[in-house]
Write a protein that holds these residues in place. Sequence first.
Motif, PDB file in Angstrom:
ATOM      1  N   VAL A  42     -82.106  21.892  24.421  1.00 40.58           N
ATOM      2  CA  VAL A  42     -81.213  21.057  23.615  1.00 40.58           C
ATOM      3  C   VAL A  42     -79.912  21.790  23.302  1.00 40.58           C
ATOM      4  CG1 VAL A  42     -80.918  20.016  21.334  1.00 40.58           C
ATOM      5  CG2 VAL A  42     -83.019  19.601  22.624  1.00 40.58           C
ATOM      6  N   HIS A  43     -80.008  23.049  22.900  1.00 40.55           N
ATOM      7  CA  HIS A  43     -78.799  23.803  22.559  1.00 40.55           C
ATOM      8  C   HIS A  43     -77.845  23.876  23.739  1.00 40.55           C
ATOM      9  CE1 HIS A  43     -76.743  27.892  22.032  1.00 40.55           C
ATOM     10  NE2 HIS A  43     -76.156  27.074  21.175  1.00 40.55           N
ATOM     11  N   GLY A  44     -78.384  24.122  24.923  1.00 38.92           N
ATOM     12  CA  GLY A  44     -77.529  24.211  26.099  1.00 38.92           C
ATOM     13  C   GLY A  44     -76.846  22.902  26.420  1.00 38.92           C
ATOM     14  N   VAL A  45     -77.582  21.793  26.312  1.00 37.21           N
ATOM     15  CA  VAL A  45     -76.969  20.480  26.546  1.00 37.21           C
ATOM     16  C   VAL A  45     -75.873  20.216  25.518  1.00 37.21           C
ATOM     17  CG1 VAL A  45     -77.376  17.989  26.523  1.00 37.21           C
ATOM     18  CG2 VAL A  45     -79.012  19.504  27.666  1.00 37.21           C
ATOM     19  N   MET A  46     -76.157  20.519  24.262  1.00 33.14           N
ATOM     20  CA  MET A  46     -75.187  20.231  23.202  1.00 33.14           C
ATOM     21  C   MET A  46     -73.926  21.085  23.302  1.00 33.14           C
ATOM     22  SD  MET A  46     -76.229  17.642  21.551  1.00 33.14           S
ATOM     23  CE  MET A  46     -75.081  17.700  20.177  1.00 33.14           C
ATOM     24  N   THR A  47     -74.019  22.283  23.884  1.00 32.37           N
ATOM     25  CA  THR A  47     -72.788  23.053  24.103  1.00 32.37           C
ATOM     26  C   THR A  47     -71.864  22.305  25.045  1.00 32.37           C
ATOM     27  OG1 THR A  47     -73.777  24.334  25.927  1.00 32.37           O
ATOM     28  CG2 THR A  47     -73.905  25.301  23.714  1.00 32.37           C
ATOM     29  N   GLY A  48     -72.441  21.621  26.023  1.00 33.09           N
ATOM     30  CA  GLY A  48     -71.618  20.826  26.934  1.00 33.09           C
ATOM     31  C   GLY A  48     -71.104  19.552  26.316  1.00 33.09           C
ATOM     32  N   VAL A  49     -71.854  18.991  25.369  1.00 32.45           N
ATOM     33  CA  VAL A  49     -71.409  17.789  24.670  1.00 32.45           C
ATOM     34  C   VAL A  49     -70.237  18.104  23.748  1.00 32.45           C
ATOM     35  CG1 VAL A  49     -72.077  16.023  22.987  1.00 32.45           C
ATOM     36  CG2 VAL A  49     -73.681  16.694  24.796  1.00 32.45           C
ATOM     37  N   GLN A  50     -70.330  19.192  23.020  1.00 32.53           N
ATOM     38  CA  GLN A  50     -69.335  19.527  22.008  1.00 32.53           C
ATOM     39  C   GLN A  50     -68.093  20.200  22.587  1.00 32.53           C
ATOM     40  OE1 GLN A  50     -71.843  21.807  19.302  1.00 32.53           O
ATOM     41  NE2 GLN A  50     -72.253  19.982  18.079  1.00 32.53           N
ATOM     42  N   ASP A  51     -68.198  20.783  23.770  1.00 37.71           N
ATOM     43  CA  ASP A  51     -67.069  21.445  24.421  1.00 37.71           C
ATOM     44  C   ASP A  51     -66.915  20.835  25.808  1.00 37.71           C
ATOM     45  OD1 ASP A  51     -65.349  23.126  25.815  1.00 37.71           O
ATOM     46  OD2 ASP A  51     -66.175  24.977  24.996  1.00 37.71           O
ATOM     47  N   LYS A  52     -65.958  19.931  25.956  1.00 35.07           N
ATOM     48  CA  LYS A  52     -65.818  19.192  27.207  1.00 35.07           C
ATOM     49  C   LYS A  52     -65.500  20.115  28.383  1.00 35.07           C
ATOM     50  CE  LYS A  52     -66.758  15.193  25.556  1.00 35.07           C
ATOM     51  NZ  LYS A  52     -68.079  14.595  25.885  1.00 35.07           N
ATOM     52  N   ALA A  53     -64.745  21.173  28.133  1.00 32.62           N
ATOM     53  CA  ALA A  53     -64.438  22.106  29.222  1.00 32.62           C
ATOM     54  C   ALA A  53     -65.723  22.791  29.691  1.00 32.62           C
ATOM     55  CB  ALA A  53     -63.425  23.146  28.763  1.00 32.62           C
ATOM     56  N   HIS A  54     -66.592  23.126  28.735  1.00 34.78           N
ATOM     57  CA  HIS A  54     -67.854  23.743  29.123  1.00 34.78           C
ATOM     58  C   HIS A  54     -68.769  22.718  29.795  1.00 34.78           C
ATOM     59  CE1 HIS A  54     -70.925  26.759  29.251  1.00 34.78           C
ATOM     60  NE2 HIS A  54     -71.773  25.993  28.591  1.00 34.78           N
ATOM     61  N   ALA A  56     -67.795  20.364  31.702  1.00 32.91           N
ATOM     62  CA  ALA A  56     -67.323  20.286  33.087  1.00 32.91           C
ATOM     63  C   ALA A  56     -67.835  21.464  33.901  1.00 32.91           C
ATOM     64  CB  ALA A  56     -65.795  20.236  33.117  1.00 32.91           C
ATOM     65  N   ARG A  57     -67.902  22.653  33.284  1.00 30.13           N
ATOM     66  CA  ARG A  57     -68.464  23.801  33.993  1.00 30.13           C
ATOM     67  C   ARG A  57     -69.939  23.568  34.312  1.00 30.13           C
ATOM     68  NH1 ARG A  57     -64.833  26.705  30.503  1.00 30.13           N
ATOM     69  NH2 ARG A  57     -66.414  26.918  28.886  1.00 30.13           N
ATOM     70  N   LEU A  58     -70.687  23.077  33.323  1.00 24.30           N
ATOM     71  CA  LEU A  58     -72.104  22.811  33.556  1.00 24.30           C
ATOM     72  C   LEU A  58     -72.290  21.793  34.678  1.00 24.30           C
ATOM     73  CD1 LEU A  58     -73.499  22.589  29.897  1.00 24.30           C
ATOM     74  CD2 LEU A  58     -73.799  24.470  31.519  1.00 24.30           C
ATOM     75  N   ASN A  59     -71.420  20.808  34.731  1.00 21.02           N
ATOM     76  CA  ASN A  59     -71.555  19.769  35.748  1.00 21.02           C
ATOM     77  C   ASN A  59     -71.145  20.238  37.139  1.00 21.02           C
ATOM     78  OD1 ASN A  59     -72.601  18.005  33.896  1.00 21.02           O
ATOM     79  ND2 ASN A  59     -70.701  16.865  33.581  1.00 21.02           N
ATOM     80  N   SER A  60     -70.610  21.463  37.232  1.00 18.94           N
ATOM     81  CA  SER A  60     -70.324  22.049  38.538  1.00 18.94           C
ATOM     82  C   SER A  60     -71.512  22.847  39.067  1.00 18.94           C
ATOM     83  CB  SER A  60     -69.096  22.968  38.449  1.00 18.94           C
ATOM     84  OG  SER A  60     -69.425  24.200  37.821  1.00 18.94           O
ATOM     85  N   PHE A  61     -72.529  23.083  38.226  1.00 19.76           N
ATOM     86  CA  PHE A  61     -73.691  23.858  38.658  1.00 19.76           C
ATOM     87  C   PHE A  61     -74.467  23.083  39.718  1.00 19.76           C
ATOM     88  CE2 PHE A  61     -72.598  26.807  35.589  1.00 19.76           C
ATOM     89  CZ  PHE A  61     -73.555  27.806  35.395  1.00 19.76           C
ATOM     90  N   ASP A  62     -75.081  23.820  40.618  1.00 22.57           N
ATOM     91  CA  ASP A  62     -75.859  23.197  41.682  1.00 22.57           C
ATOM     92  C   ASP A  62     -77.212  22.718  41.187  1.00 22.57           C
ATOM     93  OD1 ASP A  62     -74.063  23.941  44.064  1.00 22.57           O
ATOM     94  OD2 ASP A  62     -74.400  25.885  43.102  1.00 22.57           O
ATOM     95  N   LEU A  63     -77.778  23.427  40.217  1.00 21.19           N
ATOM     96  CA  LEU A  63     -79.110  23.104  39.714  1.00 21.19           C
ATOM     97  C   LEU A  63     -79.140  23.371  38.212  1.00 21.19           C
ATOM     98  CD1 LEU A  63     -82.083  22.343  40.381  1.00 21.19           C
ATOM     99  CD2 LEU A  63     -82.504  24.784  40.781  1.00 21.19           C
ATOM    100  N   VAL A  64     -79.458  22.319  37.433  1.00 21.42           N
ATOM    101  CA  VAL A  64     -79.547  22.418  35.975  1.00 21.42           C
ATOM    102  C   VAL A  64     -80.930  21.897  35.590  1.00 21.42           C
ATOM    103  CG1 VAL A  64     -78.590  21.666  33.765  1.00 21.42           C
ATOM    104  CG2 VAL A  64     -77.063  22.079  35.706  1.00 21.42           C
ATOM    105  N   THR A  65     -81.859  22.787  35.322  1.00 24.55           N
ATOM    106  CA  THR A  65     -83.233  22.342  35.087  1.00 24.55           C
ATOM    107  C   THR A  65     -83.461  21.981  33.623  1.00 24.55           C
ATOM    108  OG1 THR A  65     -84.264  24.488  34.550  1.00 24.55           O
ATOM    109  CG2 THR A  65     -83.952  23.955  36.890  1.00 24.55           C
ATOM    110  N   PRO A  66     -84.409  21.065  33.361  1.00 23.84           N
ATOM    111  CA  PRO A  66     -84.745  20.691  31.977  1.00 23.84           C
ATOM    112  C   PRO A  66     -85.634  21.757  31.339  1.00 23.84           C
ATOM    113  CG  PRO A  66     -86.112  19.439  33.502  1.00 23.84           C
ATOM    114  CD  PRO A  66     -85.169  20.260  34.342  1.00 23.84           C
ATOM    115  N   ASP A  67     -85.000  22.728  30.705  1.00 27.57           N
ATOM    116  CA  ASP A  67     -85.712  23.874  30.135  1.00 27.57           C
ATOM    117  C   ASP A  67     -86.592  23.472  28.954  1.00 27.57           C
ATOM    118  OD1 ASP A  67     -85.625  27.090  29.717  1.00 27.57           O
ATOM    119  OD2 ASP A  67     -85.446  26.106  27.771  1.00 27.57           O
ATOM    120  N   GLY A  68     -86.111  22.556  28.131  1.00 29.40           N
ATOM    121  CA  GLY A  68     -86.856  22.150  26.932  1.00 29.40           C
ATOM    122  C   GLY A  68     -87.543  20.814  27.132  1.00 29.40           C
ATOM    123  N   GLN A  69     -88.651  20.620  26.420  1.00 30.96           N
ATOM    124  CA  GLN A  69     -89.339  19.336  26.504  1.00 30.96           C
ATOM    125  C   GLN A  69     -88.441  18.167  26.104  1.00 30.96           C
ATOM    126  OE1 GLN A  69     -91.990  18.941  28.043  1.00 30.96           O
ATOM    127  NE2 GLN A  69     -93.429  20.615  27.750  1.00 30.96           N
TER     128      GLN A  69
END
Length: 267
Positions: A42-54, A56-69
């Motif tokens: 959740v924390h990782g997702v919310m960093t991308g929600v609250q910081d649009k530039a970040h 965009a960086r996350l959305n450039s990743f090739d693989l973003v796994t669901p770490d938390g339930q």
Amino acid sequence: MDQGKRNVLGVEVSAVDYDSAVDKVMSAAREGRPLAVTALAVHGVMTGVQDKAHGARLNSFDLVTPDGQPVRWALNLLHRARLADRVYGPDLTLKVLEACATEGLPVYFYGSTQDTLDRLTGKLHDRFPGLKIAGAEPSKFRAARPGEPEEIAARIKASGARVVMVGLGCPRQEIFVYAMKPLVAAPMLAVGAAFDYHAGALKNPPPWMQRNGLEWLWRLGLEPKRLWRRYILLNPNYLARLGAQKARLWRAAPPPPATEPLTTFAV
């Protein structure tokens, strides 16, 4: 199972299981090509929600796994992904290391402290006798100076590493992987607290807490002063936004993947 990326609060998260995630990493490792990987709770997702530039960086990743339930639940709720389990960073780390040991592919560790790395590599040698550790470099806990990213990349290349594990904490590690991807022809995995867990510095919560998405409560109990803002403030915000996205009250449009190089970031 690999259903591609799905929009969770504007962050593109991969609807994958462990086998698919490991296959993607190992394919890139065998072929010697870059692959940016992170495991987001959740924390990782919310960093991308609250910081649009970040975001965009996350959305450039090739693989973003669901770490938390809760992130897995979001994929199932919003996109009917039918994922039976999350893809937890520390467990993904072990599965990739086991595959590397089996195939003889050297691994490089970047981040944390020298003491943690020493304990981590010792325990990993015991667990995977065939694992080749090409190098282990602690974080400098400061901004990169001019030319330093290229120096780090040169050390990784010279080591012969085919996989790079990065443990700098969220969001530093994702920023590091994003910035270093053009310089390193190998999969780079941002694995969060995996170094501390596997070095024995942190204990995993009981399985029942992990299954029910209560790992945050365990971590909060261990580090209340450092983590209370993360969990007490972000978790309700996440749930509210998830409800709004499900009810189509909020479009949660994903920012396009970032392409601009980063010249200033922490190492």
